[in-house]
Design a protein around this motif. Structure first.
Motif, PDB file in Angstrom:
ATOM      1  N   LYS A 159     -31.216 -37.873  12.616  1.00 52.38           N
ATOM      2  CA  LYS A 159     -32.143 -38.349  14.341  1.00 52.38           C
ATOM      3  C   LYS A 159     -31.248 -38.420  15.424  1.00 52.38           C
ATOM      4  CE  LYS A 159     -34.961 -41.578  16.149  1.00 52.38           C
ATOM      5  NZ  LYS A 159     -35.535 -43.426  16.300  1.00 52.38           N
ATOM      6  N   ASP A 160     -29.713 -39.003  15.243  1.00 46.31           N
ATOM      7  CA  ASP A 160     -29.356 -39.410  16.498  1.00 46.31           C
ATOM      8  C   ASP A 160     -28.113 -38.425  17.366  1.00 46.31           C
ATOM      9  OD1 ASP A 160     -30.161 -41.773  16.079  1.00 46.31           O
ATOM     10  OD2 ASP A 160     -28.417 -42.652  15.399  1.00 46.31           O
ATOM     11  N   MET A 161     -28.412 -37.098  15.267  1.00 44.79           N
ATOM     12  CA  MET A 161     -27.388 -36.187  16.472  1.00 44.79           C
ATOM     13  C   MET A 161     -28.246 -34.790  15.772  1.00 44.79           C
ATOM     14  SD  MET A 161     -24.272 -37.413  15.580  1.00 44.79           S
ATOM     15  CE  MET A 161     -24.173 -38.641  16.951  1.00 44.79           C
ATOM     16  N   ALA A 162     -29.765 -34.616  16.714  1.00 44.21           N
ATOM     17  CA  ALA A 162     -29.689 -33.625  16.603  1.00 44.21           C
ATOM     18  C   ALA A 162     -29.303 -32.702  17.212  1.00 44.21           C
ATOM     19  CB  ALA A 162     -31.300 -33.904  16.798  1.00 44.21           C
ATOM     20  N   GLY A 163     -29.180 -31.337  16.615  1.00 45.58           N
ATOM     21  CA  GLY A 163     -28.417 -30.791  18.320  1.00 45.58           C
ATOM     22  C   GLY A 163     -27.526 -30.561  18.636  1.00 45.58           C
ATOM     23  N   LYS A 164     -26.250 -31.947  17.394  1.00 48.60           N
ATOM     24  CA  LYS A 164     -24.669 -31.988  17.905  1.00 48.60           C
ATOM     25  C   LYS A 164     -24.027 -30.998  17.152  1.00 48.60           C
ATOM     26  CE  LYS A 164     -25.793 -35.980  20.949  1.00 48.60           C
ATOM     27  NZ  LYS A 164     -25.069 -37.541  21.053  1.00 48.60           N
ATOM     28  N   ASN A 165     -24.647 -30.420  15.641  1.00 46.17           N
ATOM     29  CA  ASN A 165     -23.748 -30.463  14.689  1.00 46.17           C
ATOM     30  C   ASN A 165     -21.961 -31.203  14.715  1.00 46.17           C
ATOM     31  OD1 ASN A 165     -22.176 -28.565  12.927  1.00 46.17           O
ATOM     32  ND2 ASN A 165     -21.152 -27.748  14.780  1.00 46.17           N
ATOM     33  N   PRO A 166     -22.408 -32.517  14.276  1.00 43.82           N
ATOM     34  CA  PRO A 166     -21.381 -33.810  14.458  1.00 43.82           C
ATOM     35  C   PRO A 166     -20.421 -33.428  12.968  1.00 43.82           C
ATOM     36  CG  PRO A 166     -23.262 -34.309  12.738  1.00 43.82           C
ATOM     37  CD  PRO A 166     -23.814 -32.605  13.908  1.00 43.82           C
ATOM     38  N   LEU A 167     -19.107 -33.825  13.245  1.00 40.69           N
ATOM     39  CA  LEU A 167     -17.831 -33.319  12.652  1.00 40.69           C
ATOM     40  C   LEU A 167     -17.713 -34.706  11.648  1.00 40.69           C
ATOM     41  CD1 LEU A 167     -15.063 -31.799  11.036  1.00 40.69           C
ATOM     42  CD2 LEU A 167     -13.882 -32.746  12.907  1.00 40.69           C
ATOM     43  N   LEU A 168     -18.404 -34.510  10.146  1.00 37.41           N
ATOM     44  CA  LEU A 168     -18.023 -35.911   9.534  1.00 37.41           C
ATOM     45  C   LEU A 168     -16.659 -36.283   9.003  1.00 37.41           C
ATOM     46  CD1 LEU A 168     -21.254 -35.926   6.816  1.00 37.41           C
ATOM     47  CD2 LEU A 168     -20.769 -36.625   9.203  1.00 37.41           C
ATOM     48  N   LEU A 169     -15.740 -37.630   9.320  1.00 39.77           N
ATOM     49  CA  LEU A 169     -14.754 -37.168   9.326  1.00 39.77           C
ATOM     50  C   LEU A 169     -14.558 -38.210   7.723  1.00 39.77           C
ATOM     51  CD1 LEU A 169     -11.648 -36.314   9.711  1.00 39.77           C
ATOM     52  CD2 LEU A 169     -11.662 -37.874  12.024  1.00 39.77           C
ATOM     53  N   ALA A 170     -14.022 -38.111   6.789  1.00 44.09           N
ATOM     54  CA  ALA A 170     -14.444 -38.823   5.743  1.00 44.09           C
ATOM     55  C   ALA A 170     -12.549 -39.117   5.084  1.00 44.09           C
ATOM     56  CB  ALA A 170     -15.178 -37.904   4.270  1.00 44.09           C
ATOM     57  N   VAL A 171     -12.689 -40.542   5.083  1.00 46.33           N
ATOM     58  CA  VAL A 171     -11.870 -41.255   4.836  1.00 46.33           C
ATOM     59  C   VAL A 171     -11.702 -40.940   3.548  1.00 46.33           C
ATOM     60  CG1 VAL A 171     -10.453 -43.549   5.330  1.00 46.33           C
ATOM     61  CG2 VAL A 171     -11.822 -42.510   6.849  1.00 46.33           C
ATOM     62  N   LEU A 172     -10.470 -40.327   2.921  1.00 47.21           N
ATOM     63  CA  LEU A 172      -9.577 -40.523   1.424  1.00 47.21           C
ATOM     64  C   LEU A 172      -9.067 -41.685   1.102  1.00 47.21           C
ATOM     65  CD1 LEU A 172      -9.154 -36.447   1.258  1.00 47.21           C
ATOM     66  CD2 LEU A 172     -11.001 -37.599   0.379  1.00 47.21           C
ATOM     67  N   ASN A 173      -8.961 -42.036  -0.271  1.00 45.68           N
ATOM     68  CA  ASN A 173     -10.470 -41.313  -1.614  1.00 45.68           C
ATOM     69  C   ASN A 173     -10.993 -42.422  -1.545  1.00 45.68           C
ATOM     70  OD1 ASN A 173      -7.533 -40.142  -2.154  1.00 45.68           O
ATOM     71  ND2 ASN A 173      -6.908 -41.619  -3.463  1.00 45.68           N
ATOM     72  N   GLY A 174     -11.798 -43.556  -1.178  1.00 41.87           N
ATOM     73  CA  GLY A 174     -12.768 -44.749  -1.648  1.00 41.87           C
ATOM     74  C   GLY A 174     -14.151 -43.412  -0.657  1.00 41.87           C
ATOM     75  N   SER A 175     -14.397 -42.845   0.039  1.00 40.90           N
ATOM     76  CA  SER A 175     -15.446 -42.477   0.697  1.00 40.90           C
ATOM     77  C   SER A 175     -15.484 -41.190  -0.392  1.00 40.90           C
ATOM     78  CB  SER A 175     -15.312 -42.622   1.785  1.00 40.90           C
ATOM     79  OG  SER A 175     -14.404 -40.758   3.280  1.00 40.90           O
ATOM     80  N   PHE A 176     -15.397 -40.735  -0.909  1.00 39.06           N
ATOM     81  CA  PHE A 176     -15.120 -38.938  -1.330  1.00 39.06           C
ATOM     82  C   PHE A 176     -16.605 -38.818  -1.552  1.00 39.06           C
ATOM     83  CE2 PHE A 176     -13.674 -40.572  -5.392  1.00 39.06           C
ATOM     84  CZ  PHE A 176     -14.245 -39.483  -5.969  1.00 39.06           C
ATOM     85  N   ILE A 177     -17.137 -39.672  -3.360  1.00 40.47           N
ATOM     86  CA  ILE A 177     -18.409 -39.864  -3.207  1.00 40.47           C
ATOM     87  C   ILE A 177     -19.704 -39.922  -2.433  1.00 40.47           C
ATOM     88  CG2 ILE A 177     -19.994 -40.477  -5.046  1.00 40.47           C
ATOM     89  CD1 ILE A 177     -17.413 -40.970  -6.639  1.00 40.47           C
ATOM     90  N   PHE A 178     -19.108 -41.377  -1.026  1.00 42.08           N
ATOM     91  CA  PHE A 178     -20.370 -41.264  -0.135  1.00 42.08           C
ATOM     92  C   PHE A 178     -20.225 -40.607   0.473  1.00 42.08           C
ATOM     93  CE2 PHE A 178     -21.007 -43.831   3.821  1.00 42.08           C
ATOM     94  CZ  PHE A 178     -22.461 -43.876   3.886  1.00 42.08           C
TER      95      PHE A 178
END
Length: 179
Positions: A33-52
């Motif tokens: 909803k918040d990012m509609a039309g924006k093509n956001p870049l998800l910047l995942a912090v490793l190692n812990g967030s990889f599954i999430f």
């Protein structure tokens, strides 16, 4: 509640897999909803967030991209308090909407450092998405846009989080059980 042993410590289930999946879907819905039309870049912090991050991205229905950064501040069950960037950001962030995807926000120092680092690269905006937040441990004022769970100040593992590099593969989230 099941009890498991990882290395020398005992843990009990605190957030079951079904509850995690439901919250991930709800958080993804807010991002859609918040990012509609924006093509956001998800910047995942490793190692812990990889599954999430993987589960979150599968629930996001808008165009988006993902990249990874690795920071280190933990040893065993204690934060060292020293945050060092191990793998940096290679993407051009100018004008981009960036969503930092983190497994857990405790003191907020890692997020503060990430926001400062990203801010020098002229993004359109930076948002924080975390699976877990420990509100009582925050040491800095942060605007955290997306929080799946607010939890007490307990040591936890599972669903990407570890105890001395063990337990990341567990589908549920477990809390350290003091004997």
């Amino acid at each position: 509640m099941s009890i498991i042993k990882v290395k020398d410590k005992r843990f009990e289930t605190s957030i079951p897999e079904a509850e995690i999946k439901q919250r991930v879907k709800e958080v993804a819905g807010m991002i859609n909803k918040d990012m509609a039309g924006k093509n956001p870049l998800l910047l995942a912090v490793l190692n812990g967030s990889f599954i999430f991050a993987a589960d979150l991205m599968r629930e996001i229905t808008i165009p988006c991209e993902i990249s990874f950064v690795k920071l280190a501040s933990y040893q065993g069950t204690q934060s060292t308090g020293v945050i060092k960037e191990v793998i940096g950001i290679n993407e051009d962030l100018s004008g981009r909407s960036v969503i930092i995807v983190e497994d857990i926000v405790e003191s907020g120092l890692t997020m503060k450092r990430m926001i400062e680092t990203i801010g020098t690269r002229n993004p359109a905006d930076v948002r924080i998405c975390t699976l877990l937040l420990k509100p009582e441990k925050l040491k800095v004022d942060l605007d955290i846009d997306y929080v799946a769970f607010r939890i007490p100040n307990d040591f936890i593992l599972g669903y990407g989080l570890d105890y001395d590099q063990q337990g990341r593969q567990l589908k549920d989230i477990y809390t350290l059980k003091e004997d």
